[in-house]
Motif scaffolding. Structure first.
Motif, short mmCIF file in Angstrom:
data_model
loop_
_atom_site.label_atom_id
_atom_site.label_comp_id
_atom_site.label_asym_id
_atom_site.label_seq_id
_atom_site.Cartn_x
_atom_site.Cartn_y
_atom_site.Cartn_z
N GLN A 87 -1.81 1.27 -5.80
CA GLN A 87 -2.14 2.69 -5.94
C GLN A 87 -3.60 2.89 -6.36
O GLN A 87 -4.08 2.23 -7.27
CB GLN A 87 -1.20 3.32 -6.97
N GLN A 90 -8.26 1.57 -1.81
CA GLN A 90 -8.53 2.15 -0.50
C GLN A 90 -7.60 1.57 0.56
O GLN A 90 -7.22 0.40 0.50
CB GLN A 90 -9.99 1.85 -0.08
N LEU A 91 -7.23 2.43 1.50
CA LEU A 91 -6.46 1.98 2.65
C LEU A 91 -7.28 0.92 3.40
O LEU A 91 -8.39 1.20 3.85
CB LEU A 91 -6.20 3.18 3.58
N PHE A 111 -9.90 6.94 1.10
CA PHE A 111 -8.49 7.06 1.42
C PHE A 111 -7.66 6.31 0.38
O PHE A 111 -7.16 5.22 0.65
CB PHE A 111 -8.22 6.51 2.82
N PRO A 112 -7.53 6.88 -0.81
CA PRO A 112 -6.83 6.16 -1.88
C PRO A 112 -5.33 6.13 -1.66
O PRO A 112 -4.70 7.16 -1.40
CB PRO A 112 -7.17 6.98 -3.13
N LEU A 113 -4.76 4.92 -1.72
CA LEU A 113 -3.32 4.74 -1.50
C LEU A 113 -2.54 5.34 -2.66
O LEU A 113 -2.98 5.30 -3.81
CB LEU A 113 -3.00 3.26 -1.36
N TYR A 389 -1.88 7.35 2.11
CA TYR A 389 -3.02 7.64 1.25
C TYR A 389 -3.01 9.10 0.88
O TYR A 389 -2.33 9.92 1.48
CB TYR A 389 -4.34 7.25 1.94
N CYS A 390 -3.81 9.41 -0.12
CA CYS A 390 -3.82 10.76 -0.64
C CYS A 390 -4.75 11.63 0.18
O CYS A 390 -5.85 11.21 0.55
CB CYS A 390 -4.31 10.70 -2.09
N ARG A 401 -0.12 14.37 0.86
CA ARG A 401 -0.23 13.39 1.94
C ARG A 401 -0.49 14.13 3.25
O ARG A 401 0.07 15.19 3.50
CB ARG A 401 1.06 12.58 2.08
#
Lengths: 482, 1231
Positions: A87, A90-91, A111-113, A389-390, A401
């Motif tokens: 979490q 980055q993706l 792109f933060p998971l 990702y958020c 999402r």
């Protein structure tokens, strides 16, 4: 003049049959054949364009619980503990592979998971993974087949819903229900064969009437939307001041005039018109009857949850769907909007589940209890999934999402589908399908297959070509068949 | 099991249209089976078989062709056919083969019937000749056929008769005058004939009577409306944008253009040319440009996150398809993804046609946050607006001409120093980067000033920046980009990127260069300049964007490190405001759904509400160095002209009263002009870009999959375009209307034929290609096409020709035998009969009801049914409910549900033929829909009024006549009269039902009867009384003068007159209380009545219990109350029961009747004589109070116009009869 009327029960039978025999190829014949059909078993399939089913059907009817907006598979069905571990990271490009994103998050700098904040547990003997948001659905785990490897081509709602419902992202094609009405005809002459209900008073992505339209198929195959107000069908009720006896007198007079006309000149179109008036009159009785839930037992009502008392709620629509299924309506399509959680997902999805979890599960249980689940296929699906990702910046807690076409989940139950099964796998990031991918056209092919239709053979010629629901694609997903 | 590789199946694949997998007999069986001695016609008999069963693998599409064999070309066929020898022909051999090489292959799901095989054999035996597909060969001059018999009014009839003679058939007898008038009036105007028109036609026994009718109808304005109604389907006309969000859009002026064009009888070639390319005509008029809105009527997208190019391509494709379907009668969609499977149209040719429609400055998305009209647009100006604009332009030019002479800056060190001392006004905002929070990182720039490193996702919002386009402004900053950005937003004033069409202004990095823009709607209404050089990376630079307020790209400059940059003008077409739409102030580094300036650095951000001078900018970058350069140059006498100009400009901008005044004048002249331009409404049209946009073959139709580059060209199967014609839409239109074009005229006459005969001569009007139907009368089609062109594409002439023919004027009666022989009426041995269109059905009831408002044009209206549509819309009040259906507001995602049920086109794509289906929903809509229920009442109301005192049968006749254009037979009359009688009985027995039924819809305002205010006169046995209840309670405390009652509602005038009459003088009323008939009630009780007991008086009006004031009621009373509060005045009530009528004092002046309770807005004064009047309209529920002759509350709005003489039960009964008859086949069917 009433002596001239033969009444609605028997007036049209003779001439129609005469007509059918004599003018089997005539213009009115197709329309009429819909009507003369009585309560025949579905696999007899008369009334539709198909002379007979392509193979024996497992399902006689479908209840499609469409979850519009794209429910998050990561928070409901597709358990991805790895995401919780990574979490905020980055993706990885090795997972994204440069695939296109929507214009909404595509220009984001990062792109933060985000892992699911909801607890997952295995349910039932089959051990289906499900999130804590679905306590009631957990109770039908062993009846469901969950597909976690769905994928689609569309990344936005309009094209996405249109694709799932019509096999094309762009408007103009018939929807699944219209294809079925065209192919199989109707099993109940007093009700439409394709009924649509939309949960009332939900915001979310707009739905448009063409989603249940007939496209290039004749308009009579389009879905008839049941409204939650006093007119379940457009102008079903007599206008104020006209009661059923008045209406009957009016129709009897028209019928008498029509028969005078028929005596002078035989006319298949007029025969059709006479029959349609009769059917309209019958529908005026049969539709209110089917939507009247006053005869439902307290236990049944409780099973669907408290919302069942609110007309137009998802719960009320689920119960109505069961009643319509009992009357052999072929395709019952529910829409429940509101799953488009670009932001505020944890709260939003909780609300959505509160509205849908119990009624969906109740519908399956109710059908099973009445012995109808065997030949009724229930499908629960949205148009696509949501990103791992958020969307926007991840600041913990309240996140969103974006749309995700590369993988999503749905479930089916009954109607020839393998119970207690899970099908297909995604990678540990929940981004790509890694096993048993099911394309939207495959789902459509499977659906038709269960109804006894070879999806390659149910075609309609329009503008010089033969069209079908699955375009030139689609393979039956054998792995989900019972 | 399917493997992962399927997952990379590409997104957005568009149309893949082939799905031929099983055999199905699609062609209706030939009317007459082919006999041995029949001559096989390649196009008629053979081609359809080859096309449908063989072309998929042996047709035009090279991609899927098997074994290089083509059966769609002459040479291909020659290779497998030996003329005259079926047994020696490969084609026949393979068809007959029972081995593996049998054709078509088993796995194709296709097969040939015995009949078809026989046809192919026969064809080969007869020579196996090949012909080009009939519709791709220009029509040949046709001789009129020779006939055995004499029949017919014009050439059309000869062709029809010739075919009938071949079939040994005869045409039908002429239709009756009634039928014919009804038929032709609907066909040419979309409306039923009036009774007067019928009588006139019947009275005219001359030979020219019918022709006179036709001429009258063609000259009527209703003609243009009827023709337009049809054309809206073709044009996929809709008042909203479509797709999901489906906002309203302003396109109805185009619809009115179509109505005008038809009414003015614009020739078809002109009609077509103006719609395709009106903008390209030499000195095009506004009307000609407006015609091109046709090309913009496709759905348009606004859904957030959509890919702009994907939808732009979709629009171009839609235009191309519409063009092909509407004018060529071809379906091109196939060729979007691959070569056409059946017709000789390659994928490349598709994109060559596509490229004609690809060259407008449009966006694939319209603006979500603003209401800008998607570009390109046409300003729709009224003459006075045009005049005003011209004046304002002239004034502006005059101001510009008055520009003062450039100031010259001599020189000398002193002079320069002086100039350098001149300072402009301070910036309106300076960003304090120390105070900036959010996700951006604080840092310092090369000079050590506070700076930020931008995240790209967090904007820094300013407090200023809402500049107009006629106002000079400047922005300066220092920045540093870490990498070559393809796109990055440095700063902007706008709500969003595509979601607002970038309305506002902005500085971006595009492909490593700086680009500055002022935008109303990107791309068509904007100005943009872009530096020719890329900016350096990883280096701080000073950037200034300076705008002079001139609304011209030349007035927009970019400076880097003090130097003015060389710019490329990307766009220079800004004609509307850049303000509004939200996002009013500048934001740095990020924009909604755009790419931010990720990891970019920014510092020293200043906003000026003026034009910075180049001198200031140069100085700001490096003051010492620049000063020195200037001074050195000066000292050496080497001041360049640029330096001189900079000095002068600085003074002009900052230290010159003359220039300051000039600028003020200039700004106000610009402001006035801009303001007027902003007020002008705009409509989407076509406007060719200066340079055509590059077009490519798109692999599988996918917008992103560009392959070979193509340019505009027409498909090679058609005659080539004249070399002199321009390769643009105008050239395309000219090519289309070349008399030698094989399709244009055929498609047109077929379309108009279909309009009056219900089916075309080619019954697949959308497909004249290989898979389409063959013409039922090929020679007639060609004759008509050539005749049409020879007579100048004259549409009214053609329409007249069609309806004047004897074929058209036949009866539609048909024998059972003929019906069996020709069920689809392909031979036209009778007139066709089919249900009227949705619009006609609705307009018919409106017209016969007398409710129709025949107003032409204007914004769309909202009738009742829209309230029941999927996207409910509030219906209009007033005339909007009664306009012709053509003007009904068309919402693409939720069109009028009744129209849809009645098979109107959905108008989502071009549609040239409607389905005619039959469903119970139609009956429900026409029996229960408010429009129909109301119209039934309108018709009945009208007929009752004009048939006062006539027997029922007379009214039946009139109603039947109005709805069917004929009188009923005796039998029919008795059915209808019986229905009336039983319905009347019903409504008489159920007066509430009458009122409820009559309250549907607004006409007559019967609705008020229903609204709960309806007053029912109480049925009880009590006499009217004054002063107390029958129980003797609630006694009135005070005195009475005259009291009267009337069985009608007195008007305000009458009431006022009553007030003038002495309170003791008797009046002519239904019931009056005066001294002479005063009858005191016996003392009733011992009840204490208070101190004024002696004044208390009660009176009863004997024998008044039988009075029934069921329509209206007026109470009058002179009273002198001795106290307020309780006290009965008039009374007729059952004690303790609900049923009663009273007027009393009860905390004020009160009226009660049954459940209706009304209060006056004031009460009579205590101790004074007051004249009280209360009126009650029992039908409408209107109650009015008057005190001393003046209104004192109640409902004084317009009274309901219900004729007193009108019997509601009668009206309700007739209405239900009319409502039923609306559904009678003869009212619904054209015959």
């Amino acid at each position: 003049m009433s002596h001239q009327c033969t009444g609605y029960s028997d007036s049209a039978g003779m001439p129609r049959r005469r007509f059918l025999n004599q003018f089997g190829m005539g213009l009115g014949a197709v329309a009429l054949s819909d009507l003369v059909k009585s309560d025949l078993p579905a696999d007899d399939s008369s009334g539709g364009a198909m002379d007979q089913l392509h193979h024996p059907a497992k399902a006689k009817r479908v209840i499609f619980l469409f979850q519009s907006g794209g429910p998050s598979q990561i928070d409901l069905w597709d358990h991805k503990p790895h995401l919780n571990k990574v979490q905020g990271e980055q993706l990885p490009e090795s997972i994204r592979k440069g695939q296109r994103l929507t214009g909404m998050s595509g220009n984001q700098s990062s792109f933060p998971l985000v892992g699911s904040p909801f607890k997952f547990e295995q349910q039932g003997e089959s051990g289906q993974w499900m999130s804590e948001l679905l306590p009631h659905t957990a109770g039908i785990a062993d009846r469901m087949c969950v597909i976690n490897s769905m994928y689609t081509e569309a990344i936005n709602h309009g094209p996405g819903v249109t694709f799932l419902q019509t096999g094309s992202q762009f408007p103009g094609r018939p929807s699944i229900g219209a294809w079925l009405s065209y192919g199989l005809g109707t099993a109940n002459q007093n009700l439409p064969s394709f009924v649509v209900m939309v949960t009332k008073n939900k915001g979310g992505q707009p739905l448009v009437s063409r989603l249940w339209g007939s496209g290039f198929l004749p308009a009579r195959h389009q879905g008839v939307r049941f409204r939650s107000g006093k007119d379940p069908v457009l102008y079903l009720n007599n206008p104020a001041g006209i009661d059923r006896s008045s209406r009957k007198r009016m129709l009897d007079a028209i019928d008498a005039l029509h028969h005078m006309q028929l005596e002078k000149q035989f006319d298949p179109l007029l025969e059709t018109r006479i029959a349609q008036h009769e059917l309209a009159f019958n529908m005026q009785a049969s539709v209110p009857e089917v939507v009247d839930m006053s005869g439902e037992s307290k236990e049944t009502l409780e099973m669907y949850g408290p919302d069942v008392h609110k007309p137009g709620s998802f719960a009320a629509n689920c119960l109505l769907a069961r009643r319509l299924a009992e009357k052999d309506v072929k395709f019952i399509q529910l829409y429940h909007p509101g799953w488009d959680q670009h932001g505020g997902l944890p709260g939003g999805i909780r609300n959505q589940c509160r509205e849908t979890d119990q009624p969906s599960a109740a519908l399956v249980k109710d059908l099973a209890a009445r012995g109808m689940l065997d030949d009724t296929l229930v499908v629960w699906a949205g148009e696509f999934g949501r990103t791992n990702y958020c969307q926007g910046k991840f600041s913990g807690g309240n996140f969103g999402r974006d749309h995700h076409p590369r993988c999503f989940s749905l479930w089916m139950a009954g109607g020839g589908v393998k119970p207690g099964a899970q099908y297909g796998k995604t990678d540990e990031f929940g981004y790509n399908v890694i096993e048993n991918g099911v394309h939207v056209h495959d789902l459509q092919a499977t659906l038709l297959h269960l109804l006894g239709i070879n999806h390659e053979q149910l075609t309609y010629r329009h503008q010089g070509r033969r069209y079908r629901l699955t375009d030139v694609h689609g393979e039956v997903v054998r792995g989900v068949l019972a | 099991m399917k493997s992962v590789k399927y997952i990379v199946r590409d997104s957005g694949r568009l149309f893949c249209l082939i799905s031929v997998f099983f055999a199905q007999q699609f062609f209706s069986p030939p009317l007459f089976a082919l006999q041995e001695n029949n001559e096989v016609d390649f196009n008629r008999d053979v081609k359809p078989i080859l096309s449908d069963r063989c072309f998929l693998c042996h047709g035009p599409d090279a991609e899927t062709r098997e074994s290089d064999l083509r059966l769609d070309t002459e040479s291909g066929v020659a290779g497998v056919v030996v003329a005259g020898k079926p047994e020696a022909s490969d084609l026949i051999e393979r068809i007959l083969s029972e081995d593996e090489d049998h054709m078509p292959p088993v796995d194709s799901n296709l097969s040939l019937s015995a009949e078809e095989i026989k046809t192919l054999e026969l064809w080969v035996a007869q020579g196996g000749n090949w012909e080009q597909h009939w519709s791709f060969v220009p029509p040949k001059k046709v001789q009129l056929p020779k006939l055995d018999s004499v029949w017919g009014a014009n050439a059309i009839d000869q062709f029809i008769l010739s075919r009938l003679e071949r079939e040994k058939l005869k045409p039908s007898l002429p239709a009756t005058k009634n039928v014919l008038l009804r038929r032709v009036t609907f066909d040419l105007t979309g409306l039923p004939p009036t009774i007067e028109e019928l009588n006139a036609f019947k009275a005219d026994t001359s030979d020219e009577a019918y022709e006179a009718v036709v001429d009258r109808l063609l000259a009527s304005e209703r003609y243009g409306e009827r023709m337009t109604s049809d054309w809206l389907d073709v044009a996929r006309y809709s008042d909203t944008f479509g797709y999901q969000v489906d906002r309203d859009r302003f396109v109805w002026p185009w619809r009115d253009w179509v109505v005008r064009s038809f009414n003015q009888n614009m020739s078809y070639d002109q009609f077509l040319t103006e719609q395709i390319a009106g903008d390209l005509l030499p000195s095009a008029t506004d009307d000609q440009i407006l015609a091109t809105t046709f090309n913009r009527l496709h759905s348009q997208k606004v859904e957030g996150g959509s890919v702009e190019e994907e939808f732009r391509v979709e629009y171009v494709a839609d235009r191309t398809h519409t063009f092909a379907t509407a004018f060529l009668g071809l379906t091109l969609e196939c060729a979007r993804c691959h070569d056409h499977k059946y017709d000789p149209l390659s994928q490349k040719e598709y994109y060559q046609l596509f490229s004609y429609f690809n060259n407008i400055d449009e966006s694939g998305l319209y603006s979500y946050f603003t209401n800008s009209t998607p570009t390109p647009t046409l300003r729709l100006l009224k003459p006075e607006q045009k005049k005003k604009l011209a004046t304002l332009k002239t004034s502006l030019m005059e101001v510009e001409r008055s520009r003062p002479e450039n100031s010259s800056q001599g020189g000398g060190r002193k002079g320069i120093e002086k100039v350098l001392e001149v300072k402009g006004t301070d910036p309106v905002e300076v960003v304090d980067f120390n105070a900036v929070g959010g996700g951006n990182e604080k840092t310092t720039d090369a000079r050590g000033n506070a700076a930020v490193k931008l995240s790209g996702d967090d904007a820094i919002g300013l407090k200023t920046g809402n500049f107009t386009r006629y106002q000079p402004f400047s922005v300066s900053l220092s920045m540093n980009t870490p990498d070559k950005k393809e796109r990055a937003v440095i700063f902007h004033r706008s709500r969003a990127w595509t979601d607002a069409a970038s309305r506002g202004y902005q500085l971006l990095i595009e492909d490593g260069k700086l680009s500055a823009s002022l935008i109303h709607f990107w791309p068509g209404n904007a100005m943009r300049v872009k530096t020719k050089q890329e900016i350096p990376l990883n280096q701080w630079i000073d950037v200034s964007v300076v705008y002079d307020g001139s609304v011209d790209a030349a007035g927009l400059s970019i400076f880097v490190d003090g130097q003015e940059m060389e710019l490329e003008i990307v766009k220079n077409k800004l004609t509307k405001n850049i303000t509004g739409g939200g996002g009013n102030n500048i934001a740095i580094g990020q924009r909604f759904r755009d790419r931010g300036f990720t990891n970019g650095l920014v510092s020293s951000f200043k906003v000026y509400d003026r034009q910075l001078s180049s001198l200031e900018i140069a100085l700001a970058h490096n003051p010492e160095q620049f000063k020195q350069v200037l001074l050195d140059s000066n000292a050496n006498g080497e001041l360049s002209s640029l330096q001189l100009r900079m000095l002068a400009e600085h003074l002009e901008l900052n230290d010159s009263e003359t220039f300051s005044k000039y600028r003020t004048k200039l700004k106000s002249a610009r402001q006035a002009l801009c303001g007027e331009l902003d007020r002008a409404t705009e409509i989407m049209v076509m406007r060719e870009m200066d340079q055509p946009r590059d077009a490519f073959v798109l692999g599988r139709g996918l917008y992103s999959s560009r392959e070979e580059k193509v340019s505009a060209a027409t498909p090679s199967v058609f005659p080539a375009m004249e070399s002199t014609l321009p390769r643009n839409r105008l050239g395309l239109a000219r090519w289309l209307v070349d008399p030698n074009h094989p399709l244009t005229a055929r498609v047109a006459v077929n379309h108009y034929w279909q309009l009056v005969f219900g089916e075309g001569i080619v019954r697949t009007p959308e497909d004249f290609g290989s898979q389409g139907a063959l013409p039922t009368h090929p020679e007639l089609l060609d004759w008509l096409a050539l005749d049409f062109v020879e007579h100048g594409w004259n549409v009214k002439r053609l329409m007249k020709q069609l309806v004047m023919s004897s074929v058209y004027r036949q009866s539609s009666q048909v024998s059972d035998e003929m019906l069996k022989r020709d069920p689809a009426n392909e031979l036209l041995a009778r007139a066709p009969s089919y249900r009227l269109s949705a619009e006609m059905l609705r307009d018919n009831v409106l017209a016969t009801s007398g409710l129709l408002i025949n107003k032409m044009g204007g914004s769309p209206v909202r009738p009742y049914e829209l309230a029941a549509s999927f996207k409910p819309v509030k219906p209009d009040g007033g005339e909007g409910l009664y306009r012709r259906s053509l003007y009904t507001y068309w919402k693409r995602t939720g069109p009028g549900p009744v129209m849809m049920v009645l098979d109107a086109s959905k108008r989502d794509v071009c549609q040239v033929k409607r389905e005619r289906t039959s469903s119970p929903l139609q009956a429900l809509a026409m029996l229960n829909g408010p429009q129909f229920v109301e119209a039934a009442r309108g018709l009945s109301h009208r007929l009752i009024a004009s048939n006062q005192g006539q027997p029922v049968g007379k009214l039946v006749d009139e109603m039947f006549l109005a709805l069917t254009t004929r009188r009923p037979t005796g039998e029919e009359r008795s059915v209808v009269a019986e229905l009336y009688r039983t319905q009347l009985e019903y409504f008489q027995a159920n007066p509430d039902s009458s009122i409820e039924y009559l309250s549907n819809g607004k006409f007559g305002d019967y609705g008020k009867l229903k609204s709960g205010m309806k007053i029912l006169f109480p049925a009880n046995d009590h006499d009217f009384r004054l002063g107390e209840t029958p129980n003797g309670t609630e006694k009135f405390q005070g005195e009475f003068g005259r009291a009267s009652a009337w069985g009608r509602v007195l008007t305000a005038k009458e009431v006022n007159r009553l007030y003038g009459v002495d309170r003791n003088q008797a009046l002519d009323a239904n019931w009056k209380f005066e001294l002479s008939n005063r009858k005191p009630i016996k003392a009733t009780s011992n009840e204490a009545i208070g101190e004024n007991q002696e004044l208390s008086q009660s009176f009863v009006f004997e024998n008044s219990s039988k009075l029934k004031f069921s329509k209206g009621l007026t109470f009058e009373a002179w009273v002198k109350p001795s106290r307020g509060g309780l006290g009965r005045i008039w009374d007729k009530i059952t004690p303790g029961g609900g049923s009663g009528l009273l007027l009393d004092l009860h905390g004020g002046l009160r009226f009660i009747c049954g459940s209706v309770v009304r209060m006056a807005d004031r009460a009579p004064a205590v101790g004074q004589w007051s004249h009280l009047v209360c009126t009650a309209d029992m039908k409408s529920g209107q109650v009015c109070f008057y005190i001393n002759g003046a209104p004192a509350g109640g409902d004084f709005s317009d009274p309901v116009e219900v004729d007193d003489s009108e019997d509601l039960a009668v009206l309700a009964a007739w209405s239900s009869v009319a409502n039923a008859l609306f559904n009678y086949d003869e009212c619904v069917t054209k015959r």
